[in-house]
Design a protein around this motif. Structure first.
Motif, short mmCIF file in Angstrom:
data_model
loop_
_atom_site.label_atom_id
_atom_site.label_comp_id
_atom_site.label_asym_id
_atom_site.label_seq_id
_atom_site.Cartn_x
_atom_site.Cartn_y
_atom_site.Cartn_z
N GLY A 173 9.54 27.00 25.39
CA GLY A 173 11.11 27.63 25.26
C GLY A 173 11.40 28.53 25.23
O GLY A 173 10.62 29.71 25.32
N ASN A 174 12.77 29.08 25.29
CA ASN A 174 12.88 30.75 24.57
C ASN A 174 12.99 30.50 23.17
O ASN A 174 12.76 30.01 22.45
CB ASN A 174 14.10 30.81 25.13
N ILE A 175 12.17 32.32 22.42
CA ILE A 175 12.31 32.11 21.64
C ILE A 175 12.86 33.89 21.27
O ILE A 175 14.06 34.52 22.13
CB ILE A 175 10.88 32.45 20.89
N VAL A 176 13.29 33.99 19.77
CA VAL A 176 14.59 35.10 19.13
C VAL A 176 13.22 36.44 19.41
O VAL A 176 12.62 36.20 19.15
CB VAL A 176 15.06 35.38 18.18
N ASN A 177 13.97 37.33 19.98
CA ASN A 177 13.36 38.70 20.06
C ASN A 177 13.79 38.69 18.78
O ASN A 177 14.55 39.46 18.57
CB ASN A 177 14.36 39.80 21.56
N THR A 178 12.70 40.14 18.73
CA THR A 178 12.42 40.46 16.98
C THR A 178 12.02 39.42 16.08
O THR A 178 12.36 40.05 15.15
CB THR A 178 13.03 41.71 16.77
#
Length: 199
Positions: free
Chosen positions: A179-184
């Motif tokens: 799934g998605n991950i948080v940028n930075t």
């Protein structure tokens, strides 16, 4: 001659074919390392001891956790080969009764190392399978000619099993994140893998 075995004394005869045949295989657990069909005649017998010798280039420590089965039921276990390369199964505390007819004896074991080496297992001599007539309580010397009671015994040896070269296998775990991950973001769990090295 002062005595002779009665006509109904038990007989034990190994089949001429012993498996497995020659093959190349990877390290694995519970591999069938020796199997033969034994014909018991006249009356049932008790299996008191059984030993098989490893003949090949592997080290004794490359194979371990040996289990002896009679007709699919595990009857004895040994953790390792002895110094002479034998898997010695002592069933004297609880002998296994084998009824007349065809009985399958096999040994399973784990292949834990030995890349590029080979092994086979052999029943070297007739007394290495220690059978006792259930009625007369006397040892039975097995023959090696199927159902013949006079066939000369010859070693019952499997084909040569060659252990394949070493391998490393990566397998993605079922609980690996997706799934998605948080940028930075920092210290984010990206994936999970099982790594299995063999050989």
């Amino acid at each position: 001659t002062i005595a002779a075995a009665p006509s109904n004394f038990a007989t034990v005869a190994y089949a001429t074919s012993t498996t497995p045949a020659a093959s190349t295989l990877s390290q694995q657990d519970d591999y069938t390392m020796w199997q033969n069909i034994v014909t018991v005649g006249n009356t049932k017998v008790r299996l008191v001891a059984f030993k098989l010798r490893q003949v090949g280039s592997v080290l004794n420590t490359d194979l371990k956790n040996f289990d002896l089965f009679v007709d699919g039921t595990k009857v004895a276990s040994v953790a390792a080969l002895d110094a002479d390369g034998y898997a010695n199964f002592d069933l004297s505390a609880a002998p296994v009764t084998m009824e007349t007819g065809s009985r399958t004896i096999k040994m399973l074991g784990d292949i834990v190392a030995g890349s590029n080496r080979n092994f086979s297992f052999s029943l070297r001599q007739a007394p290495d399978g220690y059978f006792v007539d259930n009625d007369f309580n006397q040892p039975v010397l097995a023959t090696g000619n199927d159902t013949s009671t006079t066939g000369t015994f010859a070693a019952r040896t499997t084909g040569t099993q060659t252990i394949d070269v070493g391998t490393i296998t990566f397998t993605k775990r079922s609980d690996s994140p997706s799934g998605n991950i948080v940028n930075t973001a920092s210290n984010v769990l990206m994936a999970k893998f099982d790594v299995k090295a063999a050989g």
